[in-house]
Design an enzyme around this catalytic site. Structure first.
Site, PDB file in Angstrom:
ATOM      1  CE  LYS A  83      60.493  -2.330  54.031  1.00 22.61           C
ATOM      2  NZ  LYS A  83      59.106  -1.888  54.170  1.00 22.61           N
TER       3      LYS A  83
HETATM    4  O1  G3P Z   1      56.151  -1.471  51.352  1.00 19.97           O
HETATM    5  C1  G3P Z   1      56.400  -0.125  51.132  1.00 19.97           C
HETATM    6  C2  G3P Z   1      55.145   0.625  51.179  1.00 19.97           C
HETATM    7  O2  G3P Z   1      54.667   0.657  52.481  1.00 19.97           O
HETATM    8  C3  G3P Z   1      55.181   1.995  50.617  1.00 19.97           C
HETATM    9  O3  G3P Z   1      53.934   2.207  50.103  1.00 19.97           O
HETATM   10  O4  G3P Z   1      52.050   3.495  49.268  1.00 19.97           O
HETATM   11  O5  G3P Z   1      53.664   4.535  50.896  1.00 19.97           O
HETATM   12  O6  G3P Z   1      54.342   4.102  48.542  1.00 19.97           O
HETATM   13  P1  G3P Z   1      53.473   3.666  49.683  1.00 19.97           P
END
Ligand code: G3P
Length: 215
Positions: A83
């Site tokens: 990633k």
């Molecule tokens: O896959 C990306 C994710 O982990 C981000 O999620 O909730 O931190 O925006 P969030």
């Protein structure tokens, strides 16, 4: 649409894998930082639990560092997808490592332009973060739909992972927007099973059955 689990927690992964509905994992440095074990050890354990793409993120911000980290991560297991954030040095690294056969998931995508650049650089996956767009008053699902349309229209070899999913209703919305994959936190996966009518229905079936048995 496929479902991945968005976590670096091996116990959550084991449980979700036992339900038979996930076929890949995504992690990021924030998720990895919540765990106590060394990340390479965690990554090996994850690869042993799920036979599908496992995204692991670089933390270097320069081209040389990203390429070095990408090669190390990809060396852990054949299913590791590296990633990399969408930025000029990052896409330069994507070009180099994708040419070596290492699959890349370009992350922190918030626009169609960023997704286009990632796909042109050779990314196998792009991850639009819909929850974070919703947080600032935009509609994340619309971005997912636009990126999918752009990829289809121009026949680009790249899959869209709808990421930053915050609640169960995000999942059908991104499925209908054409996302190839949704990566969901464990809590959202659990919530996807739930419906009050299912619980009421199970209770009624069991009580009717017990009555018939004279219990
Ligand atoms: O896959 C990306 C994710 O982990 C981000 O999620 O909730 O931190 O925006 P969030």
């Amino acid at each position: 649409m496929k479902l991945y689990l968005d976590t670096a927690n091996v116990e959550e992964i084991k449980t979700a894998a036992s339900w038979g509905v996930i076929c890949g994992i995504t992690t990021n440095p924030s998720l990895a930082a919540k765990e106590t074990e060394n990340f390479n050890k965690i990554l090996t354990s994850i690869c042993n639990e799920v036979d599908g793409p496992i995204s692991a993120e670089v933390t270097s911000m320069d081209y040389e560092g990203m390429v070095r980290e990408a090669r190390e991560l990809a060396g852990v297991h054949k299913n590791v997808v590296v990633k990399i954030p969408v930025m000029p040095e990052g896409l330069r690294a994507v070009k180099t490592i994708s040419a070596e056969g290492i699959r890349v998931n370009v992350t922190l995508v918030f626009s169609v332009n960023q997704a286009l650049l990632a796909a042109l650089a050779g990314a196998s996956f792009v991850s639009p973060f819909l929850g974070r767009l919703d947080d600032i008053g935009h509609t994340g699902v619309e971005l997912v739909r636009d990126i999918v349309d752009m990829i289809d229209l121009h026949d680009l070899d790249c899959q869209v992972i709808a990421a930053s999913i915050r609640h169960p209703e995000h999942v059908p919305r991104v499925a209908l927007a054409g996302a190839h994959i949704a990566t969901v936190p464990f809590k959202v996966l659990e919530q996807m099973f739930k419906h009050p009518l299912t619980d009421i229905g199970i209770e009624k079936f069991l009580s009717d059955w017990k009555k018939k048995q004279g219990k």
